[in-house]
Design an enzyme around this catalytic site. Structure first.
Site, PDB file in Angstrom:
ATOM      1  N   CYS A  70      39.474  41.894  38.011  1.00  9.21           N
ATOM      2  CA  CYS A  70      38.567  41.841  36.857  1.00  9.21           C
ATOM      3  C   CYS A  70      37.132  42.224  37.221  1.00  9.21           C
ATOM      4  O   CYS A  70      36.510  43.068  36.564  1.00  9.21           O
ATOM      5  CB  CYS A  70      38.616  40.465  36.203  1.00  9.21           C
ATOM      6  SG  CYS A  70      38.002  39.098  37.232  1.00  9.21           S
ATOM      7  N   HIS A 113      39.319  44.806  30.154  1.00  8.95           N
ATOM      8  CA  HIS A 113      39.363  43.964  31.354  1.00  8.95           C
ATOM      9  C   HIS A 113      40.669  44.166  32.103  1.00  8.95           C
ATOM     10  O   HIS A 113      41.637  44.738  31.591  1.00  8.95           O
ATOM     11  CB  HIS A 113      39.183  42.492  30.977  1.00  8.95           C
ATOM     12  CG  HIS A 113      40.364  41.877  30.253  1.00  8.95           C
ATOM     13  ND1 HIS A 113      40.731  40.571  30.394  1.00  8.95           N
ATOM     14  CD2 HIS A 113      41.260  42.414  29.372  1.00  8.95           C
ATOM     15  CE1 HIS A 113      41.777  40.301  29.632  1.00  8.95           C
ATOM     16  NE2 HIS A 113      42.118  41.411  29.000  1.00  8.95           N
ATOM     17  N   HIS A 146      36.684  34.697  35.529  1.00 11.92           N
ATOM     18  CA  HIS A 146      37.160  35.938  34.918  1.00 11.92           C
ATOM     19  C   HIS A 146      35.997  36.623  34.213  1.00 11.92           C
ATOM     20  O   HIS A 146      35.054  35.969  33.759  1.00 11.92           O
ATOM     21  CB  HIS A 146      38.289  35.664  33.921  1.00 11.92           C
ATOM     22  CG  HIS A 146      38.958  36.924  33.431  1.00 11.92           C
ATOM     23  ND1 HIS A 146      39.701  37.741  34.258  1.00 11.92           N
ATOM     24  CD2 HIS A 146      38.976  37.515  32.204  1.00 11.92           C
ATOM     25  CE1 HIS A 146      40.161  38.777  33.567  1.00 11.92           C
ATOM     26  NE2 HIS A 146      39.723  38.672  32.325  1.00 11.92           N
TER      27      HIS A 146
END
Length: 291
Positions: free
Chosen positions: A205, A265, A253
């Site tokens: 990510c 993402h 994240h």
């Protein structure tokens, strides 16, 4: 850690070379004194500089041979202490690097085993169950869209890889560095998630967001936690395409906002880079690279 280790080893080699020169120089000084000559102060000045090897040519200069010889041995002693310190630092750094690599490798093995288990379960699902999961995911996505500030536009950004998408309301084009970062991230759609990867074939990510912004000419911190700590924070309601949305209380994240209540993402192991509703996960906050 690797860069630090390389620097330490370079310093170590330099100091070891200085020790070798000092050793030869001390021998030359001792021999000169034994023959009744002198090792002058000018030689000592050269010895204490960055290039002590040049002092050999001045070893026969007159002046205080005994004291100068003592000075040489004191310099040797100081260099030996520094050499020992650098050796210890390099050894410690190498040990830390090896432990980090071992820890990461162990964690990666655990993740890959979980991915394999999940894939086996997924492969064993009945068609009806797969369809039910897809419907559930769609329902959750629709609910997440409705939670986004100013929702009402169901259109996301353009999927055209040649330019960036729309703004928060889905109607404003993005230009400049933010547009380049969004365009780069969108061009990676479909590539697999790779834990710790920074491209070009796979990303995690924060690998995706950091490389996208580096591609746009604005390097940012590598991890989601460092991005949350180190970048300028903005309110959720003022999010613009190119901003990074940080998720979960521990900032584990990150996704890039692309407009229309959507992010691009790298979701998690076993999945590919994709778009998703920005409100589909618990939001910690929003940061803006470059302020």
């Amino acid at each position: 850690q690797s860069k630090r280790l390389t620097s330490l080893q370079s310093d170590l080699a330099h100091t070891q070379g200085r020790m070798d020169v000092l050793h030869d120089l001390a021998g030359a000084a001792a021999r000169t004194q034994y023959r009744g000559g002198y090792f002058g102060s000018a030689g000592i000045q050269l010895l204490l500089g960055d290039h002590p090897e040049h002092a050999l040519s001045d070893a026969a200069q007159a002046g205080q041979a005994s004291q100068n010889l003592v000075n040489i041995y004191e310099t040797q002693k100081t260099a030996r202490t520094e050499l020992d310190r650098q050796t210890e630092a390099a050894t410690k750094s190498l040990r830390e690097l090896k432990k980090t690599l071992e820890d990461k490798a162990g964690a990666k093995d655990k993740i890959q085993k979980k991915i394999a288990d999940a894939e086996r379960i997924e492969a064993g699902l009945e068609k009806e169950q797969v369809s039910g999961l897809a419907q559930l995911e769609k329902k959750q996505a629709d609910e997440a869209k409705s939670k986004w500030p100013g929702s009402g536009s169901n259109g996301g950004p353009s999927n055209d890889k040649g330019g960036a998408g729309g703004g928060p309301s889905g109607g404003t084009a993005v230009s400049g560095a933010a547009g380049q970062a969004v365009a780069f991230a969108m061009a990676q759609i479909g590539k697999p998630y790779g834990w710790g990867d920074v491209g070009p074939s796979s990303y995690d990510c924060s690998g995706l967001t950091s490389v996208a912004w580096a591609h746009a000419g604005h390097p940012i911190p590598r991890t989601s936690q460092a991005q949350w700590q180190g970048l300028h924070r903005v309110s959720l309601s003022s999010a613009q395409p190119g901003d990074l949305i940080i998720y979960f209380n521990d900032a584990t994240h990150v996704g890039m906002y692309i407009g229309g209540g959507q992010i691009v993402h790298a979701p998690r192991p076993g999945r590919t880079i994709t778009t998703a509703p920005a409100a589909s996960m618990p939001i910690l906050g929003v940061v803006r690279p470059g302020g």
